[in-house]
Design a protein around this motif. Structure first.
Motif, PDB file in Angstrom:
ATOM      1  N   ASN A  32       0.833  -1.203   0.000  1.00 12.66           N
ATOM      2  CA  ASN A  32       0.000   0.000   0.000  1.00 12.66           C
ATOM      3  C   ASN A  32       0.865   1.249   0.000  1.00 12.66           C
ATOM      4  O   ASN A  32       1.992   1.248   0.487  1.00 12.66           O
ATOM      5  CB  ASN A  32      -0.902   0.039   1.248  1.00 12.66           C
ATOM      6  CG  ASN A  32      -1.912  -1.092   1.264  1.00 12.66           C
ATOM      7  OD1 ASN A  32      -2.031  -1.824   2.242  1.00 12.66           O
ATOM      8  ND2 ASN A  32      -2.623  -1.265   0.176  1.00 12.66           N
ATOM      9  N   ALA A  33       0.333   2.307  -0.579  1.00 15.46           N
ATOM     10  CA  ALA A  33       0.940   3.649  -0.558  1.00 15.46           C
ATOM     11  C   ALA A  33       2.335   3.716  -1.182  1.00 15.46           C
ATOM     12  O   ALA A  33       3.166   4.521  -0.787  1.00 15.46           O
ATOM     13  CB  ALA A  33       0.989   4.181   0.880  1.00 15.46           C
ATOM     14  N   GLY A  35       2.685   3.815  -4.729  1.00  9.88           N
ATOM     15  CA  GLY A  35       2.587   4.606  -5.962  1.00  9.88           C
ATOM     16  C   GLY A  35       1.946   3.892  -7.140  1.00  9.88           C
ATOM     17  O   GLY A  35       2.066   4.348  -8.271  1.00  9.88           O
ATOM     18  N   LYS A  36       1.245   2.791  -6.889  1.00  8.14           N
ATOM     19  CA  LYS A  36       0.641   2.027  -7.993  1.00  8.14           C
ATOM     20  C   LYS A  36      -0.474   2.820  -8.677  1.00  8.14           C
ATOM     21  O   LYS A  36      -0.489   2.981  -9.889  1.00  8.14           O
ATOM     22  CB  LYS A  36       0.078   0.686  -7.472  1.00  8.14           C
ATOM     23  CG  LYS A  36       1.118  -0.189  -6.797  1.00  8.14           C
ATOM     24  CD  LYS A  36       0.519  -1.492  -6.327  1.00  8.14           C
ATOM     25  CE  LYS A  36      -0.554  -1.347  -5.256  1.00  8.14           C
ATOM     26  NZ  LYS A  36      -0.088  -0.805  -3.975  1.00  8.14           N
ATOM     27  N   THR A  37      -1.402   3.315  -7.863  1.00  4.69           N
ATOM     28  CA  THR A  37      -2.522   4.066  -8.441  1.00  4.69           C
ATOM     29  C   THR A  37      -2.030   5.333  -9.131  1.00  4.69           C
ATOM     30  O   THR A  37      -2.588   5.755 -10.151  1.00  4.69           O
ATOM     31  CB  THR A  37      -3.563   4.405  -7.346  1.00  4.69           C
ATOM     32  OG1 THR A  37      -3.986   3.183  -6.744  1.00  4.69           O
ATOM     33  CG2 THR A  37      -4.772   5.105  -7.928  1.00  4.69           C
ATOM     34  N   ASN A  38      -0.966   5.925  -8.598  1.00  2.00           N
ATOM     35  CA  ASN A  38      -0.432   7.151  -9.201  1.00  2.00           C
ATOM     36  C   ASN A  38      -0.028   6.943 -10.664  1.00  2.00           C
ATOM     37  O   ASN A  38      -0.145   7.842 -11.479  1.00  2.00           O
ATOM     38  CB  ASN A  38       0.769   7.665  -8.395  1.00  2.00           C
ATOM     39  CG  ASN A  38       0.349   8.144  -7.007  1.00  2.00           C
ATOM     40  OD1 ASN A  38      -0.831   8.331  -6.759  1.00  2.00           O
ATOM     41  ND2 ASN A  38       1.320   8.333  -6.114  1.00  2.00           N
ATOM     42  N   GLU A  59      -2.392  19.508  -6.797  1.00  2.98           N
ATOM     43  CA  GLU A  59      -2.339  18.386  -5.849  1.00  2.98           C
ATOM     44  C   GLU A  59      -1.531  17.226  -6.408  1.00  2.98           C
ATOM     45  O   GLU A  59      -0.985  16.406  -5.669  1.00  2.98           O
ATOM     46  CB  GLU A  59      -3.764  17.898  -5.531  1.00  2.98           C
ATOM     47  CG  GLU A  59      -4.585  18.917  -4.766  1.00  2.98           C
ATOM     48  CD  GLU A  59      -6.079  18.676  -4.847  1.00  2.98           C
ATOM     49  OE1 GLU A  59      -6.828  19.480  -4.263  1.00  2.98           O
ATOM     50  OE2 GLU A  59      -6.515  17.706  -5.495  1.00  2.98           O
ATOM     51  N   ILE A  61       1.145  17.600  -8.473  1.00  2.00           N
ATOM     52  CA  ILE A  61       2.569  17.927  -8.506  1.00  2.00           C
ATOM     53  C   ILE A  61       3.214  17.467  -7.203  1.00  2.00           C
ATOM     54  O   ILE A  61       2.632  17.595  -6.127  1.00  2.00           O
ATOM     55  CB  ILE A  61       2.758  19.455  -8.702  1.00  2.00           C
ATOM     56  CG1 ILE A  61       2.183  19.869 -10.055  1.00  2.00           C
ATOM     57  CG2 ILE A  61       4.232  19.854  -8.583  1.00  2.00           C
ATOM     58  CD1 ILE A  61       2.051  21.364 -10.253  1.00  2.00           C
TER      59      ILE A  61
HETATM   60  N1  LIG Z   1       1.491  15.412  -4.590  1.00  2.00           N
HETATM   61  C1  LIG Z   1       2.131  14.397  -3.996  1.00  2.00           C
HETATM   62  N2  LIG Z   1       3.460  14.470  -3.783  1.00  2.00           N
HETATM   63  C2  LIG Z   1       4.130  13.453  -3.205  1.00  2.00           C
HETATM   64  N3  LIG Z   1       3.530  12.305  -2.798  1.00  2.00           N
HETATM   65  C3  LIG Z   1       2.213  12.193  -2.983  1.00  2.00           C
HETATM   66  C4  LIG Z   1       1.443  13.223  -3.593  1.00  2.00           C
HETATM   67  N4  LIG Z   1       0.150  12.804  -3.656  1.00  2.00           N
HETATM   68  C5  LIG Z   1       0.119  11.595  -3.099  1.00  2.00           C
HETATM   69  N5  LIG Z   1       1.346  11.196  -2.697  1.00  2.00           N
HETATM   70  C6  LIG Z   1       1.744   9.932  -2.076  1.00  2.00           C
HETATM   71  O1  LIG Z   1       1.748   8.880  -3.010  1.00  2.00           O
HETATM   72  C7  LIG Z   1       1.728   7.672  -2.281  1.00  2.00           C
HETATM   73  C8  LIG Z   1       1.266   6.534  -3.128  1.00  2.00           C
HETATM   74  O2  LIG Z   1      -0.070   6.683  -3.511  1.00  2.00           O
HETATM   75  P1  LIG Z   1      -0.859   5.599  -4.401  1.00  2.00           P
HETATM   76  O3  LIG Z   1      -2.275   5.941  -4.266  1.00  2.00           O
HETATM   77  O4  LIG Z   1      -0.310   5.500  -5.774  1.00  2.00           O
HETATM   78  O5  LIG Z   1      -0.528   4.245  -3.624  1.00  2.00           O
HETATM   79  P2  LIG Z   1      -0.875   2.743  -4.001  1.00  2.00           P
HETATM   80  O6  LIG Z   1       0.411   2.021  -4.252  1.00  2.00           O
HETATM   81  O7  LIG Z   1      -1.894   2.705  -5.060  1.00  2.00           O
HETATM   82  O8  LIG Z   1      -1.474   2.221  -2.633  1.00  2.00           O
HETATM   83  P3  LIG Z   1      -2.764   1.320  -2.285  1.00  2.00           P
HETATM   84  O9  LIG Z   1      -2.341  -0.097  -2.469  1.00  2.00           O
HETATM   85  O10 LIG Z   1      -3.019   1.631  -0.860  1.00  2.00           O
HETATM   86  O11 LIG Z   1      -3.866   1.738  -3.171  1.00  2.00           O
HETATM   87  C9  LIG Z   1       0.928   7.971  -1.021  1.00  2.00           C
HETATM   88  O12 LIG Z   1       1.656   7.559   0.079  1.00  2.00           O
HETATM   89  C10 LIG Z   1       0.764   9.462  -1.015  1.00  2.00           C
HETATM   90  O13 LIG Z   1       1.099  10.051   0.209  1.00  2.00           O
END
Ligand SMILES: Nc1ncnc2c1ncn2[C@@H]1O[C@H](COP(=O)(O)OP(=O)(O)OP(=O)(O)O)[C@@H](O)[C@H]1O
Ligand SMILES: [Mg+2]
Length: 367
Positions: A32-33, A35-38, A59, A61
């Motif tokens: 989790n958290a 960066g996959k969804t990003n 938000e 950036i």
């Molecule tokens: N603008 C930003 N700048 C830096 N980090 C950020 C920003 N916005 C979000 N994040 C961080 O990006 C991280 C990863 O987010 P993401 O949603 O991609 O996780 P994930 O791997 O999909 O997790 P999960 O399995 O819980 O869905 C989060 O910890 C969040 O704090």
């Protein structure tokens, strides 16, 4: 159209990455958290200029930075295209295709069609009308430039009109502006209503067989458009509502209040039920899945090509029956899937073309 590569700079938790995708099934896994969804969000932004979550550019950036860059290389009919996006904190984003700046976002939209599927989509029928409108708008905006322009003008007009209504007590002279606005609201709103009518009609043809298969032929699903106001009454109703709108300081008539209903008829039942109100949770989730799967077919028909499918953590939400169905649907579509772990299903059932591990803002290829 497929996505060949994605390069990010100061996007969310990524400082600098470059990913080369396969044209088949790509899996991004990690805790989790990380960066996959990003990553999926970045792809969605480069296809539609907007975040699937509705986040603002500032938000997206990276914290502490002033700007972000997204570069995608796309491939269609053996030719490559480069899409560059430059996100800035307090300015609108700059977009270029093959180095040529484009003036309007609508010049980009529709080049790369994506279907984004997240666990929240399974609640689309349980949730309120605004989510359902969002679903429809997201789809139509990718497919229809006239709709996209009309919707953006219409939405702006509603905001402006509400503002005038709020200030009308202090500025009664502004009421003449409302006459002009109502004309435009009718003009753009009519395009929206007509396009939605047609969309729901086409959707019905597509969703019915999908839902029948998903339920083992036990249920028939129909979708009905519920416009807030009928096209032929729109102009009159808008005029009649003026007094009420002035009082409530809100625009109460128009397609920004539309909804659509999902009616299910069980094989042996006499009547269909509105599953927004009377469906079980399972029925609502299955119908939502049918709706999302229809999106793939809608794009295929409209664009004569496959969309790119982005599946954010949805596999774990589905039972094996539904997982298998999804798997068969994916077929030869480029798919980018995120999941937290490589469980038995992912390992055994998928032909994984590319596997990536996502760890704290880094992405490493594992095959
Ligand atoms: N603008 C930003 N700048 C830096 N980090 C950020 C920003 N916005 C979000 N994040 C961080 O990006 C991280 C990863 O987010 P993401 O949603 O991609 O996780 P994930 O791997 O999909 O997790 P999960 O399995 O819980 O869905 C989060 O910890 C969040 O704090
Ligand atoms: Mg996630």
């Amino acid at each position: 159209m497929i996505i060949k590569s994605l390069e990010l700079a100061d996007f969310r938790n990524y400082e600098n990455i470059n990913i080369n995708f396969s044209s088949g099934t790509n899996i991004l896994y990690g805790d989790n958290a990380q960066g996959k969804t990003n990553i999926l969000e970045a792809i969605f932004v480069s296809a539609t200029t907007k975040s699937h979550k509705g986040s603002k550019d500032k938000e997206i950036i990276r914290f502490g930075k002033e700007e972000a860059h997204i570069r995608t290389i796309l491939e269609k009919d053996n030719a490559e295209y480069r899409v560059d996006m430059h996100l800035r904190k307090n300015k609108s984003k700059g977009i270029a295709i093959d180095g040529q700046k484009i003036k309007r976002a609508s010049d980009l939209i529709g080049r790369l069609n994506v279907v984004f599927f997240s666990p929240e989509d399974l609640s689309i029928i349980k949730n309120g009308p605004s989510e359902r409108r969002r679903f429809m708008d997201m789809e139509l905006c990718q497919l229809d430039q006239i709709y996209l322009n009309s919707l953006s003008k219409y939405n702006k007009l509603v905001i402006e009109r509400n503002k005038i209504l709020k200030d009308l007590f202090e500025h009664p002279e502004n009421s003449v502006l409302l006459d002009v606005q109502d004309k435009q609201l009718f003009e753009y709103g009519s395009v929206i209503i007509k396009t939605r009518e047609k969309f729901i009609k086409d959707l019905n043809e597509i969703i019915r067989p999908i839902h029948e298969k998903l339920t083992g032929e036990k249920e028939t699903l129909s979708v009905f458009y519920e416009p807030n106001v009928k096209l032929e009454e729109f102009e009159d109703k808008l005029r009649q509502a003026r007094k009420k709108d002035t009082y409530t300081k809100q625009t109460t008539v128009g397609p920004h209040k539309d909804d659509f209903s999902f009616m299910i008829k069980k094989i042996n039942a006499d009547d269909a039920i509105d599953i927004r109100k009377f469906g079980s949770q399972g029925q609502q989730r299955t119908a939502s899945l049918s709706l999302k799967l229809s999106e793939i077919e809608i794009v295929k028909r409209a664009k004569k090509e496959n969309p790119v499918l982005l599946l954010d953590d949805v596999l774990s939400e589905l039972d094996s029956n539904r997982q298998n169905y999804l798997l068969n649907t994916i077929g030869n579509i480029q798919t980018i899937i995120t999941c937290t772990g490589l469980d038995e299903f992912v390992n055994n059932r998928f032909e994984i073309d590319k596997l990536f591990k996502v760890t704290d803002g880094t992405v490493s290829s594992e095959n």
